[in-house]
Motif scaffolding. Structure first.
Motif, PDB file in Angstrom:
ATOM      1  N   ALA A  26       0.812  -1.215   0.000  1.00 59.95           N
ATOM      2  CA  ALA A  26       0.000   0.000   0.000  1.00 59.95           C
ATOM      3  C   ALA A  26       0.841   1.258   0.000  1.00 59.95           C
ATOM      4  CB  ALA A  26      -0.932  -0.014   1.210  1.00 59.95           C
ATOM      5  N   VAL A  27       1.937   1.241   0.737  1.00 62.77           N
ATOM      6  CA  VAL A  27       2.782   2.434   0.836  1.00 62.77           C
ATOM      7  C   VAL A  27       3.373   2.798  -0.522  1.00 62.77           C
ATOM      8  CG1 VAL A  27       4.877   3.387   1.870  1.00 62.77           C
ATOM      9  CG2 VAL A  27       3.282   2.069   3.279  1.00 62.77           C
ATOM     10  N   GLN A  28       3.929   1.793  -1.212  1.00 63.51           N
ATOM     11  CA  GLN A  28       4.507   2.055  -2.525  1.00 63.51           C
ATOM     12  C   GLN A  28       3.433   2.433  -3.544  1.00 63.51           C
ATOM     13  OE1 GLN A  28       7.644   2.789  -2.366  1.00 63.51           O
ATOM     14  NE2 GLN A  28       8.486   1.240  -3.746  1.00 63.51           N
ATOM     15  N   ALA A  29       2.281   1.793  -3.452  1.00 65.24           N
ATOM     16  CA  ALA A  29       1.201   2.129  -4.372  1.00 65.24           C
ATOM     17  C   ALA A  29       0.844   3.604  -4.270  1.00 65.24           C
ATOM     18  CB  ALA A  29      -0.026   1.266  -4.089  1.00 65.24           C
ATOM     19  N   LEU A  30       0.758   4.108  -3.047  1.00 63.50           N
ATOM     20  CA  LEU A  30       0.416   5.517  -2.862  1.00 63.50           C
ATOM     21  C   LEU A  30       1.560   6.428  -3.276  1.00 63.50           C
ATOM     22  CD1 LEU A  30      -1.562   7.648  -1.980  1.00 63.50           C
ATOM     23  CD2 LEU A  30      -0.817   7.299   0.390  1.00 63.50           C
ATOM     24  N   ARG A  31       2.780   6.015  -3.011  1.00 60.91           N
ATOM     25  CA  ARG A  31       3.924   6.855  -3.387  1.00 60.91           C
ATOM     26  C   ARG A  31       3.972   7.064  -4.896  1.00 60.91           C
ATOM     27  NH1 ARG A  31       9.267   6.496  -4.957  1.00 60.91           N
ATOM     28  NH2 ARG A  31       9.288   4.207  -5.040  1.00 60.91           N
ATOM     29  N   PHE A  32       3.816   5.972  -5.635  1.00 62.59           N
ATOM     30  CA  PHE A  32       3.860   6.091  -7.098  1.00 62.59           C
ATOM     31  C   PHE A  32       2.641   6.853  -7.621  1.00 62.59           C
ATOM     32  CE2 PHE A  32       6.701   2.237  -7.007  1.00 62.59           C
ATOM     33  CZ  PHE A  32       7.790   2.845  -7.610  1.00 62.59           C
ATOM     34  N   ALA A  33       1.461   6.584  -7.071  1.00 58.97           N
ATOM     35  CA  ALA A  33       0.256   7.277  -7.537  1.00 58.97           C
ATOM     36  C   ALA A  33       0.343   8.769  -7.269  1.00 58.97           C
ATOM     37  CB  ALA A  33      -0.980   6.684  -6.866  1.00 58.97           C
ATOM     38  N   GLN A  34       0.863   9.135  -6.095  1.00 59.21           N
ATOM     39  CA  GLN A  34       0.985  10.553  -5.764  1.00 59.21           C
ATOM     40  C   GLN A  34       1.964  11.254  -6.705  1.00 59.21           C
ATOM     41  OE1 GLN A  34      -0.714  12.363  -2.998  1.00 59.21           O
ATOM     42  NE2 GLN A  34      -0.103  13.842  -4.574  1.00 59.21           N
ATOM     43  N   ALA A  35       3.078  10.567  -7.018  1.00 57.43           N
ATOM     44  CA  ALA A  35       4.045  11.146  -7.948  1.00 57.43           C
ATOM     45  C   ALA A  35       3.407  11.399  -9.308  1.00 57.43           C
ATOM     46  CB  ALA A  35       5.254  10.229  -8.089  1.00 57.43           C
ATOM     47  N   GLU A  36       2.574  10.452  -9.753  1.00 56.25           N
ATOM     48  CA  GLU A  36       1.906  10.617 -11.043  1.00 56.25           C
ATOM     49  C   GLU A  36       0.864  11.735 -10.976  1.00 56.25           C
ATOM     50  OE1 GLU A  36       1.593   9.313 -15.103  1.00 56.25           O
ATOM     51  OE2 GLU A  36       3.078   9.106 -13.523  1.00 56.25           O
ATOM     52  N   TRP A  37       0.124  11.793  -9.874  1.00 60.43           N
ATOM     53  CA  TRP A  37      -0.898  12.832  -9.725  1.00 60.43           C
ATOM     54  C   TRP A  37      -0.271  14.223  -9.705  1.00 60.43           C
ATOM     55  CZ3 TRP A  37      -5.890  13.163 -10.404  1.00 60.43           C
ATOM     56  CH2 TRP A  37      -6.592  14.257  -9.878  1.00 60.43           C
ATOM     57  N   ASP A  38       0.911  14.332  -9.143  1.00 62.05           N
ATOM     58  CA  ASP A  38       1.596  15.624  -9.123  1.00 62.05           C
ATOM     59  C   ASP A  38       1.963  16.094 -10.524  1.00 62.05           C
ATOM     60  OD1 ASP A  38       1.420  15.648  -6.380  1.00 62.05           O
ATOM     61  OD2 ASP A  38       3.485  14.988  -6.035  1.00 62.05           O
ATOM     62  N   ARG A  39       2.086  15.145 -11.478  1.00 61.51           N
ATOM     63  CA  ARG A  39       2.425  15.505 -12.858  1.00 61.51           C
ATOM     64  C   ARG A  39       1.191  15.750 -13.714  1.00 61.51           C
ATOM     65  NH1 ARG A  39       6.819  11.900 -11.978  1.00 61.51           N
ATOM     66  NH2 ARG A  39       5.453  10.116 -12.336  1.00 61.51           N
ATOM     67  N   ARG A  40       0.124  15.007 -13.450  1.00 62.59           N
ATOM     68  CA  ARG A  40      -1.060  15.119 -14.316  1.00 62.59           C
ATOM     69  C   ARG A  40      -2.280  14.629 -13.557  1.00 62.59           C
ATOM     70  NH1 ARG A  40      -1.561   9.933 -18.004  1.00 62.59           N
ATOM     71  NH2 ARG A  40      -0.235   8.446 -16.925  1.00 62.59           N
ATOM     72  N   GLN A  41      -3.477  15.095 -13.981  1.00 63.04           N
ATOM     73  CA  GLN A  41      -4.699  14.802 -13.228  1.00 63.04           C
ATOM     74  C   GLN A  41      -5.858  14.294 -14.096  1.00 63.04           C
ATOM     75  OE1 GLN A  41      -3.280  18.189 -12.773  1.00 63.04           O
ATOM     76  NE2 GLN A  41      -1.864  17.164 -11.376  1.00 63.04           N
ATOM     77  N   PRO A  42      -5.628  13.354 -15.017  1.00 62.36           N
ATOM     78  CA  PRO A  42      -6.768  12.759 -15.717  1.00 62.36           C
ATOM     79  C   PRO A  42      -7.511  11.792 -14.805  1.00 62.36           C
ATOM     80  CG  PRO A  42      -4.765  11.666 -16.388  1.00 62.36           C
ATOM     81  CD  PRO A  42      -4.352  12.788 -15.480  1.00 62.36           C
ATOM     82  N   VAL A  43      -8.670  11.334 -15.240  1.00 64.76           N
ATOM     83  CA  VAL A  43      -9.521  10.549 -14.351  1.00 64.76           C
ATOM     84  C   VAL A  43      -8.917   9.200 -13.984  1.00 64.76           C
ATOM     85  CG1 VAL A  43     -11.674  11.674 -14.985  1.00 64.76           C
ATOM     86  CG2 VAL A  43     -10.865   9.728 -16.357  1.00 64.76           C
ATOM     87  N   PHE A  44      -8.124   8.588 -14.883  1.00 59.82           N
ATOM     88  CA  PHE A  44      -7.576   7.278 -14.544  1.00 59.82           C
ATOM     89  C   PHE A  44      -6.470   7.378 -13.501  1.00 59.82           C
ATOM     90  CE2 PHE A  44      -6.680   8.631 -18.875  1.00 59.82           C
ATOM     91  CZ  PHE A  44      -5.317   8.914 -18.843  1.00 59.82           C
ATOM     92  N   VAL A  45      -5.797   8.529 -13.417  1.00 63.49           N
ATOM     93  CA  VAL A  45      -4.840   8.725 -12.327  1.00 63.49           C
ATOM     94  C   VAL A  45      -5.588   9.022 -11.028  1.00 63.49           C
ATOM     95  CG1 VAL A  45      -2.830  10.023 -11.530  1.00 63.49           C
ATOM     96  CG2 VAL A  45      -3.074   9.502 -13.952  1.00 63.49           C
ATOM     97  N   ALA A  46      -6.720   9.728 -11.131  1.00 62.99           N
ATOM     98  CA  ALA A  46      -7.560   9.934  -9.943  1.00 62.99           C
ATOM     99  C   ALA A  46      -8.019   8.596  -9.376  1.00 62.99           C
ATOM    100  CB  ALA A  46      -8.765  10.805 -10.297  1.00 62.99           C
ATOM    101  N   ASP A  47      -8.372   7.655 -10.249  1.00 66.55           N
ATOM    102  CA  ASP A  47      -8.792   6.336  -9.783  1.00 66.55           C
ATOM    103  C   ASP A  47      -7.640   5.612  -9.079  1.00 66.55           C
ATOM    104  OD1 ASP A  47     -10.621   3.916  -9.805  1.00 66.55           O
ATOM    105  OD2 ASP A  47      -8.935   3.156 -10.976  1.00 66.55           O
ATOM    106  N   ALA A  48      -6.434   5.717  -9.635  1.00 60.43           N
ATOM    107  CA  ALA A  48      -5.278   5.088  -8.990  1.00 60.43           C
ATOM    108  C   ALA A  48      -5.026   5.698  -7.618  1.00 60.43           C
ATOM    109  CB  ALA A  48      -4.042   5.225  -9.876  1.00 60.43           C
ATOM    110  N   MET A  49      -5.183   7.002  -7.507  1.00 61.11           N
ATOM    111  CA  MET A  49      -5.038   7.656  -6.209  1.00 61.11           C
ATOM    112  C   MET A  49      -6.103   7.168  -5.239  1.00 61.11           C
ATOM    113  SD  MET A  49      -2.576   9.804  -5.505  1.00 61.11           S
ATOM    114  CE  MET A  49      -3.321  10.845  -4.235  1.00 61.11           C
TER     115      MET A  49
END
Length: 445
Positions: A342-365
């Motif tokens: 879970a920790v790594q999943a959130l770390r990678f998702a947050q890094a991606e969200w900081d770069r871009r905010q389409p809906v599929f990244v929102a779902d990953a977050m």
């Protein structure tokens, strides 16, 4: 004149005069480099040809390399070679071509720094392929200033703005692309815009129009694959199978079509066949998506050690892509979630969200926050993922599990039921969990 798909039609009605699309916004990641080949000379370059033979794309590379060996001061040919390398990297799923593409494109720009729209567009397509969408936007805007009426440049911009979550700019770029050059690349992008807004019939009609325009076998296979994916994602296994098989008749070695057939086989309970398809698939094209899907199927079929090996290969491929300048944090987040990290999943998702905010990244977050027990925050991202109306079984499943964790059983039942209604075969493991959760909540599974 604009070219749009009519709303509320029972079947596609396209003639020689293309109808007007009413465009919405945003599409998925599978079209990031579509149209790159159109930056090259007129000979079509999308078909791969028989394995072991020389494809038109191979010839484009060889022709450009031969010209440059005789005369290095040739910015146009450097630009064409760079664009060809981007396309090879996409077709072969080999990020090692991306540094070669960048070197060629920068040589073109060094020799012709002003007004070199083709090289600028190539840099934009390369940035999209590397998931550097802010960079792709910037290169694309420079290319548009040099060549405002080049349709492929508007395609590069549509890809970039879509992935950045700038829906208005993405729609404007796509509409301009359709105005300039209605065809496979623009109609398939329009299909994604429709799909992500829940307009599945309109998406299918746009893909039918793209298929009608497809002449090159590679384009035919590409359109068939998208039609198959659309059918699969909406629970129609028979139609999906028909499209994947038709696509393979056009290009027998196209790996995306075999991936589709593997998913259909798994959904039908033909696990041995699906595993054989995936084993061959990752041997021929070990990209991060194929490796993840194979690992998931191995896990679901009771082979955890074999799945662990595929995840190791995923990590090796992720490092290779990162070394080539590509970013795969979203995929890394999904794999970490699959493996319960879970920790790594959130770390990678947050890094991606900081770069871009389409809906599929929102779902990953949303999913990563849920796995970390932060369900109130997760729901805000699940709401963001649902904001466009995309009929995604995975989105609905994640939302339902978050609502269940928040102690809101009625809403959870509704979301989980919707996930299974959209596509009862969206995931071997998650669909099973959805049914179990529904039973525990007293909902119909």
């Amino acid at each position: 004149m604009s070219h749009d798909v009519p709303e509320n039609t029972n079947r596609p009605r396209f003639g020689k005069r293309t109808r007007r699309f009413t465009l919405l916004a945003v599409f998925g990641a599978s079209l990031l480099t579509v149209g790159v080949a159109a930056l090259l000379p007129p000979e079509p370059v999308l078909s791969e040809g028989p394995r072991g033979g020389v494809s038109t794309l191979d010839r484009a590379v060889r022709t450009a390399e031969a010209k440059l060996a005789k005369h290095e001061q040739d910015p146009q040919t450097w630009a064409e070679l760079g664009a060809a390398y981007v396309e090879v990297g996409r077709v072969e799923a080999d990020p090692a071509y991306f540094p070669k593409a960048e070197e060629a494109l920068r040589k073109s720009l060094g020799q012709q720094p002003d007004g070199n729209g083709i090289a600028l567009a190539g840099m934009g397509a390369l940035a999209n392929a590397r998931h550097d969408f802010a960079g792709a936007r910037d290169w694309g805007e420079k290319a548009r200033a040099a060549l405002p009426d080049n349709a492929e440049i508007h395609g590069v911009l549509n890809d970039a703005y879509t992935q950045l979550g700038d829906t208005a700019a993405a729609t404007a770029a796509l509409q301009r692309m359709l105005d300039l050059k209605p065809g496979v690349a623009s109609f398939t992008r329009a299909a994604y815009e429709f799909e992500i807004h829940g307009r599945v019939d309109d998406a299918r009609h746009a893909l039918d129009r793209a298929l009608a325009d497809a002449v090159d076998p590679g384009d035919v296979a590409f359109c068939r694959n998208l039609l198959g994916e659309l059918a699969f994602d909406n629970g129609d296994l028979d139609t999906a199978q028909l499209h994947f098989e038709a696509g393979q008749r056009a290009v027998p070695e196209e790996t995306s079509l075999q991936q589709g057939k593997a998913k259909v086989a798994a959904a039908r309970g033909q696990i041995g066949k699906a595993l054989a398809y995936y084993q061959d698939l990752v041997t021929r094209q070990p990209n991060v998506g194929n490796l993840r899907e194979y690992a998931l199927l191995l896990s679901a079929s009771g082979a955890p050690e074999a799945a662990a090996r595929q995840y190791e290969l995923f990590e090796e491929q992720r490092r290779l892509e990162a070394a080539s300048g590509a970013n795969v944090d979203l995929e890394a987040s999904l794999v970490a979630a699959d493996r319960g990290d879970a920790v790594q999943a959130l770390r990678f998702a947050q890094a991606e969200w900081d770069r871009r905010q389409p809906v599929f990244v929102a779902d990953a977050m949303a999913w990563a926050l849920h796995l970390n027990g932060r369900n109130a925050e997760a729901l805000t991202f699940a709401d963001r993922a649902a904001s466009t109306g995309w009929r995604s079984a995975s989105f609905s499943y994640h939302r339902g599990m978050i609502l269940a964790a928040l102690g809101r059983p009625g809403e959870a039942v509704k979301a989980l039921t919707e996930a299974l209604r959209i596509n009862p075969n969206f995931s071997l493991t998650d669909a099973r969990t959805a049914r179990t959760t529904l039973a525990n909540l007293g909902g119909a599974g």
